[in-house]
Design an enzyme around this catalytic site. Structure first.
Site, PDB file in Angstrom:
ATOM      1  N   LYS A 526      -4.092 -20.800-123.722  1.00 24.17           N
ATOM      2  CA  LYS A 526      -4.094 -22.232-124.053  1.00 24.17           C
ATOM      3  C   LYS A 526      -5.529 -22.684-124.321  1.00 24.17           C
ATOM      4  CE  LYS A 526      -4.285 -23.122-119.100  1.00 24.17           C
ATOM      5  NZ  LYS A 526      -3.515 -23.471-117.908  1.00 24.17           N
ATOM      6  N   ARG A 633       3.259 -32.441-110.614  1.00 26.01           N
ATOM      7  CA  ARG A 633       2.834 -32.691-111.982  1.00 26.01           C
ATOM      8  C   ARG A 633       4.060 -32.563-112.865  1.00 26.01           C
ATOM      9  NH1 ARG A 633      -2.188 -29.160-114.189  1.00 26.01           N
ATOM     10  NH2 ARG A 633      -0.538 -27.650-114.534  1.00 26.01           N
ATOM     11  N   TYR A 762     -33.434 -41.026-126.773  1.00 31.83           N
ATOM     12  CA  TYR A 762     -32.714 -42.300-126.743  1.00 31.83           C
ATOM     13  C   TYR A 762     -32.895 -43.024-125.419  1.00 31.83           C
ATOM     14  CZ  TYR A 762     -29.872 -41.362-130.894  1.00 31.83           C
ATOM     15  OH  TYR A 762     -29.428 -41.135-132.162  1.00 31.83           O
ATOM     16  N   MET A 812     -26.052 -36.506-129.715  1.00 32.68           N
ATOM     17  CA  MET A 812     -24.832 -35.954-130.306  1.00 32.68           C
ATOM     18  C   MET A 812     -25.026 -34.513-130.790  1.00 32.68           C
ATOM     19  SD  MET A 812     -22.525 -37.414-133.438  1.00 32.68           S
ATOM     20  CE  MET A 812     -22.204 -39.003-132.709  1.00 32.68           C
TER      21      MET A 812
HETATM   22  C1  PLP Z   1      -3.664 -22.620-116.892  1.00 24.55           C
HETATM   23  C2  PLP Z   1      -2.569 -22.162-116.087  1.00 24.55           C
HETATM   24  C3  PLP Z   1      -2.647 -20.942-115.382  1.00 24.55           C
HETATM   25  C4  PLP Z   1      -3.893 -20.103-115.288  1.00 24.55           C
HETATM   26  O1  PLP Z   1      -4.768 -20.665-114.348  1.00 24.55           O
HETATM   27  P1  PLP Z   1      -6.194 -20.014-114.061  1.00 24.55           P
HETATM   28  O2  PLP Z   1      -6.690 -20.765-112.896  1.00 24.55           O
HETATM   29  O3  PLP Z   1      -7.012 -20.262-115.268  1.00 24.55           O
HETATM   30  O4  PLP Z   1      -5.972 -18.600-113.805  1.00 24.55           O
HETATM   31  C5  PLP Z   1      -1.506 -20.493-114.739  1.00 24.55           C
HETATM   32  N1  PLP Z   1      -0.352 -21.216-114.772  1.00 24.55           N
HETATM   33  C6  PLP Z   1      -0.272 -22.394-115.414  1.00 24.55           C
HETATM   34  C7  PLP Z   1       1.023 -23.121-115.386  1.00 24.55           C
HETATM   35  C8  PLP Z   1      -1.363 -22.917-116.084  1.00 24.55           C
HETATM   36  O5  PLP Z   1      -1.269 -24.077-116.716  1.00 24.55           O
END
Ligand code: PLP
Length: 869
Positions: A526, A633, A762, A812
């Site tokens: 991801k 969540r 800045y 930036m």
């Molecule tokens: C991102 C994620 C992981 C991996 O977590 P890490 O701490 O990066 O190993 C595992 N399970 C879910 C559902 C995640 O969103």
């Protein structure tokens, strides 16, 4: 396959029995540095002219490998006694054994297996077939151009009867008698013969002999159909003489062809094709998104295959339009004097040249387009015929300057020029401007210069002669054009994220060694693979045989599919409007609420109304059920389980569940271990109840990187590796075991010496000091992902190995650092923003965040460079 069966299968003998009598062979390892999971790995000790795998037995053993195939006469380092518990089979030829293993594995696969051979275009035709057939099949294909006596068995070994519906492999030979061995491994049922050229001619007595040898790939009793271009007379005749089940296509009315194509230019960068079966069949019209001859020819092979499979013309057109040029090692680099380099110094045949020129043509930068070109090799053509085609490619891609290097190309100057005049005339008739290509008008002209050798070119080179231009450096390997790239390359300019693919493999290996036997590995790619670049990371993971990938959104998964990634992919945040797309791309949604489940069922029933007809598995990807055990969540709660179980049970025949998962809130933190254990216990109860409702086991998974290390007893059926792969130690147990994968580097644009009392940047936040200072301006800012919280001394970078603190506010596109104590610092020098010597967790702590955020913040405008050692 069982290790105990190998002596018979390979015609060898057992030197030492494995401690584990029923040990199975699942992975093949040839190189201890690139080993996969050690459990069920078989190390085959190959010998080559410069390499002897037997030397690496101790390393492989130390990594946990326990199964070995070695040569009969080989001396084993340390003797057999050095490998207690390991099984050894001795064979006459380890390479032959590797091939026999792959052939036996192939026999377990009942689906179609395609083989691609020919002199040119094998890799491109293979990749394009994978793209064109991807919507209908789950394809196992050779990685890159693994087409040799070693590459083919390794590729075929990846074929999985459970996962794949089709195998697609390329086969390349350089000597007599090699093809029969590849044919015995691949055992193809369908095949494509691309073109007959002069590549690797040395190993054959004649053209005819080479062709005959190549066609042996298609002689097995299982072989059903050979696609080929019938306009190649010798190929057509040989197919007929050997009575192969040929399926020829022609552009020039060759006799006996099954498909006839009429091809015409259809505006810049496009080609129209009219197809007709035999001489009488119905006609269908298509447009190819290419104009160069090699791409057109390669695409016609794909078109022939789709037509023969009966894919509807409208669908064929959709797939053709999406064909992606195959990147063959082309790398972009910043040149000196505001130039830009496309570095393609690996090989140089006509097809590769056309692709590289197409990449050059896509560059939007203004200014001259220069091609530095070596003699063109391995193209099946020579002399004037070859260079006429080279010459014709140049104006079509807007090349305005040609530097030819090599004895052949220098002697063909007049041929190239003749073509230019011709092509120029055609282009003037046809000159529509396009977004990708400058308008070529009648004042098109080409500057040319020629050198007999790379040395001659370098001897006279003044880099300032190449200014403000885009330069394609395209040369066959033996010309050593990398020296030209070095001469023209800017000294490390701008900001680059260097991603070390070997470090990534190392980390993957480290986590694999922590897994209990049989535990599958899902890898999180991801957020652009935690900033590292999704496609490159995913294709490495596919090659390294991860079991699953996961992304956050449907778009990310679709992009991976379109790039040809075939692994199962879970999508964690599917939105209901994307369900149809998910299905089309075989993406597996994570379902976390009743609402989502009902929506999924509704779109499912719309596509497959409730009948008893079986649903093809590739159009019905399974789902993953997300349980909330304490993260609060996403996910079903414990009270939802009975109703959820009933629903899944009701639809179980048609709505397959691949897995049940939960996510831990604090797997990395010992202070919360009681809470984590409660989460795991709740997950055990909930998942157990659901499995019972489903009436069958599914993949249960709960652990992220920290969890894999800290709660190994909860690895269950699969784990989800994230940050650890990218080299960040989340558990505190791997400080020295992991290698940082990413290094963010930038350069010093300018250095100023400020008098006492001057402020910086800045808001004048870089406060005045009593003494004079040297301040370096870096080419990185918050738009590149360098966090603004690093302002005013919170951040540090490394210059010449020494820390330089940030002064004033991060802007930036730039920021300033104090290099008063680093007198050697100069404009143009490199500054490391993070990397092995400047660890992410330390930097993250300085601004109150975590390494994840710094990694994923590196903006997409920062160029990723992928390196291997
Ligand atoms: C991102 C994620 C992981 C991996 O977590 P890490 O701490 O990066 O190993 C595992 N399970 C879910 C559902 C995640 O969103």
């Amino acid at each position: 396959m069982l290790f105990a069966d190998l002596p018979v299968l390979l015609g060898g003998h057992l030197l030492q029995a494995a401690a584990e009598p029923a040990a199975a062979v699942r992975h093949l390892v040839l190189d201890s540095r690139r080993a996969g999971p050690p459990a069920e790995a078989l190390f085959v000790a190959l010998r080559g002219p410069n390499h002897d795998g037997h030397r690496y037995l101790p390393q492989a053993y130390a990594q946990g490998v326990r199964l070995f195939v070695v040569a009969e006469n080989a001396a084993l380092p340390g003797g057999l006694a050095a490998y207690p518990g390991a099984g050894f089979v001795a064979v006459a030829s380890p390479l032959g054994a590797l091939q026999a293993l792959a052939a036996a594995h192939r026999r377990q696969f009942a689906g179609p297996v395609w083989a691609i051979t020919g002199s040119n275009g094998k890799t491109i035709v293979k990749e394009w077939l994978a793209q064109l057939l991807g919507p209908d099949e789950v394809i196992c294909r050779s990685p890159r151009s693994y087409n040799s006596q070693v590459g083919v068995p390794l590729s075929v070994w990846e074929l999985s009867p459970e996962r794949h519906t089709l195998g697609l492999f390329e086969a390349g030979i350089s000597e007599m008698d090699e093809m029969a061995k590849l044919a015995a491994i691949i055992q193809p049922t369908e095949g494509v013969f691309t073109t007959l050229g002069t590549a690797h001619d040395a190993g054959f007595a004649s053209e005819a002999e080479k062709l005959r040898e190549k066609l042996r790939l298609f002689e097995g009793p299982q072989f059903r159909r050979l696609y080929y271009c019938a306009d190649q007379g010798p190929v057509r005749e040989a197919v007929a003489a050997l009575a192969l089940p040929g399926f020829g296509w022609t552009r020039h009315d060759a006799p006996g062809a099954a498909l006839r194509f009429r091809v015409a230019p259809a505006g810049p960068g496009r080609t129209a094709v009219r197809a007709r079966a035999g001489t009488l069949g119905p006609r269908a019209d298509f447009v190819l998104p290419f104009a160069d001859e090699p791409s057109v020819e390669n695409a016609l092979h794909g078109l022939a295959v789709l037509l023969a499979r009966g894919v509807a013309p409208a669908e064929i057109q959709r797939r053709l339009a999406r064909l992606q040029p195959v990147a063959m090692r082309l790398e972009m680099k910043q040149g000196r004097h505001d130039s830009y380099l496309l570095d393609d110094t690996y090989n140089n045949d006509l097809a590769g040249l056309a692709l590289a020129l197409a990449a050059l043509g896509r560059q939007a930068r203004p200014g001259r387009r220069t091609l530095i070109l070596s003699d063109v090799l391995e193209s099946g053509l020579t002399g004037p015929a070859l260079y006429a085609r080279v010459g014709a490619l140049l104006p079509a891609h807007g090349v305005t300057r040609l530097v030819g290097i090599g004895p052949e190309i220098s002697s063909q100057l007049s041929v190239i020029n003749e073509q230019l005049t011709d092509a120029n005339e055609r282009l003037i008739v046809n000159n529509e401007p396009t977004e990708n290509r400058p308008l070529i008008t009648d004042n098109y002209s080409l500057l040319t210069e020629f050198y007999p050798s790379t040395e001659a070119f370098l001897a006279q080179l003044n880099p300032a002669d190449f200014a403000h231009e885009t330069i394609l450096v395209k040369g066959a390997r033996r010309f050593g054009f990398e020296r030209i790239v070095v001469a023209l390359q800017a000294q490390q300019h701008g900001t680059v994220l260097e991603v070390n693919l070997d470090a990534l493999s190392h980390n993957l290996q480290h986590f694999r060694q922590q897994l209990r036997p049989g535990t599958k590995l899902m890898v999180m790619v991801k957020a652009f693979a935690y900033g590292a670049g999704s496609y490159e990371v995913a294709s490495l993971l596919e090659f390294q045989r991860a079991d699953y990938l996961a992304v956050a959104y449907a778009d990310e998964g679709i992009a991976l599919r379109e790039a040809g990634i075939g692994l199962p992919i879970m999508v964690m945040n599917p939105s209901s409007d994307a369900f149809e797309l998910l299905r089309r791309h075989r993406l597996e949604p994570e379902i976390y609420s009743f609402e989502l489940l009902h929506e999924y069922l509704a779109t499912f029933l719309a596509t497959f109304p409730a009948t008893d007809a079986p649903i093809p598995s590739f159009t019905n990807p399974p789902i993953h059920i997300k349980l909330d055990t304490g993260m609060r969540r996403l996910g079903f709660e414990e009270a939802d389980v009975p109703a959820l179980g009933a629903l899944l049970r009701q639809h179980r025949a048609r709505l397959p569940v691949a897995g049940i998962m939960t996510h831990l809130a604090a797997a990395d933190d010992p202070a919360h271990d009681d809470f984590t254990r409660q989460q795991l216990a709740a997950f055990g109860r909930m998942a157990g109840a659901l499995e019972e409702a489903l009436g069958r086991p599914v993949l249960k998974h709960a652990l992220n990187s920290a969890g894999i290390r800290r709660f190994p007893e909860a690895q269950l059926d699969m784990v989800r590796l994230g940050i650890g792969l990218y080299g960040v130690d989340a558990s505190g147990l791997d400080a020295n075991a992991l290698r940082p994968v990413s290094t963010l580097r930038t350069t010093i644009s300018q250095i100023k010496t400020l008098p006492a009392g001057a402020t910086v940047g800045y808001g004048r936040r870089g406060t005045a000091t009593a003494a004079a200072r040297r301040i370096a301006t870096l080419a990185i800012g918050y738009a590149d992902g360098y966090d603004r919280r690093f302002s005013s001394g919170a951040g540090v970078v490394l210059v010449h190995g020494q820390r330089a603190p940030v002064v004033g506010s991060v802007a930036m596109d730039m920021c300033m650092v104090d290099v008063t104590d680093i007198p050697a610092a100069r404009a143009g020098d490199v500054a490391v923003v993070f990397g092995a010597e400047l660890p992410l967790p330390m930097l993250a702590a300085r601004i109150g965040t975590i390494a994840y955020e710094l990694l994923t913040n590196v903006s997409e405008r920062v160029k990723r460079v992928f390196v291997t050692e």
